[in-house]
Each structure stands twice: as structure tokens, then as C-alpha cells.
Design an enzyme around this catalytic site. Structure first.
Site, PDB file in Angstrom:
ATOM      1  N   CYS A   1       0.812  -1.225   0.000  1.00  0.00           N
ATOM      2  CA  CYS A   1       0.000   0.000   0.000  1.00  0.00           C
ATOM      3  C   CYS A   1       0.841   1.269   0.000  1.00  0.00           C
ATOM      4  O   CYS A   1       0.309   2.363  -0.164  1.00  0.00           O
ATOM      5  CB  CYS A   1      -0.964  -0.006   1.185  1.00  0.00           C
ATOM      6  SG  CYS A   1      -2.230  -1.279   1.046  1.00  0.00           S
TER       7      CYS A   1
ATOM      8  N   HIS B   1     -11.832  10.624  -9.038  1.00  0.00           N
ATOM      9  CA  HIS B   1     -10.736  10.723 -10.009  1.00  0.00           C
ATOM     10  C   HIS B   1      -9.633  11.665  -9.536  1.00  0.00           C
ATOM     11  O   HIS B   1      -9.149  12.508 -10.292  1.00  0.00           O
ATOM     12  CB  HIS B   1     -11.261  11.106 -11.398  1.00  0.00           C
ATOM     13  CG  HIS B   1     -11.938   9.962 -12.070  1.00  0.00           C
ATOM     14  ND1 HIS B   1     -13.223   9.595 -11.769  1.00  0.00           N
ATOM     15  CD2 HIS B   1     -11.484   9.082 -12.991  1.00  0.00           C
ATOM     16  CE1 HIS B   1     -13.551   8.547 -12.506  1.00  0.00           C
ATOM     17  NE2 HIS B   1     -12.511   8.197 -13.244  1.00  0.00           N
TER      18      HIS B   1
ATOM     19  N   GLU C   1     -13.449  -0.303   0.477  1.00  0.00           N
ATOM     20  CA  GLU C   1     -12.297  -0.030  -0.382  1.00  0.00           C
ATOM     21  C   GLU C   1     -12.110  -1.128  -1.434  1.00  0.00           C
ATOM     22  O   GLU C   1     -11.711  -0.854  -2.550  1.00  0.00           O
ATOM     23  CB  GLU C   1     -11.047   0.082   0.488  1.00  0.00           C
ATOM     24  CG  GLU C   1      -9.810   0.487  -0.286  1.00  0.00           C
ATOM     25  CD  GLU C   1      -8.600   0.613   0.603  1.00  0.00           C
ATOM     26  OE1 GLU C   1      -8.326   1.746   1.043  1.00  0.00           O
ATOM     27  OE2 GLU C   1      -7.933  -0.403   0.851  1.00  0.00           O
TER      28      GLU C   1
END
Length: 150
Positions: free
Chosen positions: A37, A78, A130
Site C-alpha cells: 500500500c 478521479h 475499499e
């Protein structure tokens, strides 16, 4: 979004509103211990925001569904979450853009808006998925205990 059952916060408000929406965003967790991550990667986040209150506004809403979506979707969709310096900070682990911190941030943004309304509803919970197998539930504390109507 498919209908989903979310954990429900306990409260004694008259009205409870839930808004589902999604947004696509990239992030990375700036910590050695974050493993993979640490690298920039993206998700399609699925969010559910729970708002509750006793009074409706002048239009008969607790809060307009579209406002909740606009507050979050327009801000984060985005984007690279790490670039939002108002919300996230690479030097403070409490402000890394982890799922937990993103959920808390969504709650804070929604509550700031609600605080400016005449009927003053409360954001009681943010559920943030997520990945298909990983999600976080954030419930703000109020007066040192879980959020509830006083």
C-alpha cells in the site's frame, strides 16, 4: 449500487437517511509498514453515509441526498487523495489516506455542511468499502461517547 445491508448506529432521532455513492480515487500510504500500500494504487470506493435528526428543513428533507454525494464525489472522484492537503498529510499518521481516515474525513466534511443548516442533523456513520473484501465503519463520538441524540 446494489442494495446492501450496513451496520446500523443506535440513536433515538425521528429520521434516519442513508446515501450510497461511489467514487474512484488513487492513494498511497506513506509508511514503511504499509507494505504494497506504500505504492500508488487506486480503488473504486463504495460509501454509505448515515444522517439522522428530528427536524426536516424548509423543503421537507432531513438533507437533500444530492448534496451529500456532491460534497464527497465532486471533491474526491478521479483524484489522488494524497494531494488533498486539507484532508491528508504524509507527515501525520492520523491523516494518512487510509480507509479509516478517508471514512472519518467524509464524516467531517458532511458534518461541517450539516452544522450550517437550520435543522442541524448529525452524520452518525460512514461505511466505506475499499475492496470487495475490505471496509471500514466510522462513527464519530459525541461528548466522549458514541454519537446519539442528547
Amino acid at each position: 449500487m446494489l442494495q446492501q445491508i450496513y451496520p446500523s448506529p443506535q440513536h433515538d432521532y425521528c429520521y434516519e437517511l442513508n446515501k450510497d455513492f461511489q467514487f474512484a480515487a488513487a492513494h498511497y500510504v506513506p509508511s514503511e509498514e504499509a507494505g504494497k500500500c506504500r505504492m500508488m494504487h487506486g480503488h473504486t470506493y463504495y460509501a454509505n453515509v448515515t444522517v439522522a435528526g428530528d427536524e426536516l428543513d424548509a423543503t421537507g428533507f432531513l438533507v437533500n441526498f444530492s448534496i451529500i454525494k456532491k460534497l464527497i464525489h465532486d471533491r474526491f472522484d478521479h483524484t489522488l487523495l494524497n494531494d488533498d492537503a486539507e484532508s491528508f498529510d504524509a507527515a501525520d499518521p492520523n491523516r494518512f489516506p487510509t480507509t479509516e481516515v478517508v471514512a472519518r474525513t467524509i464524516c467531517d466534511i458532511v458534518q461541517r455542511y450539516l452544522d450550517g443548516t437550520a435543522n442541524k442533523p448529525r452524520c452518525l456513520q460512514v461505511y466505506l468499502r475499499e475492496t470487495p473484501t475490505s471496509y471500514c465503519v466510522y462513527r464519530p463520538k459525541r461528548n466522549g461517547r458514541a454519537a446519539s441524540h442528547d
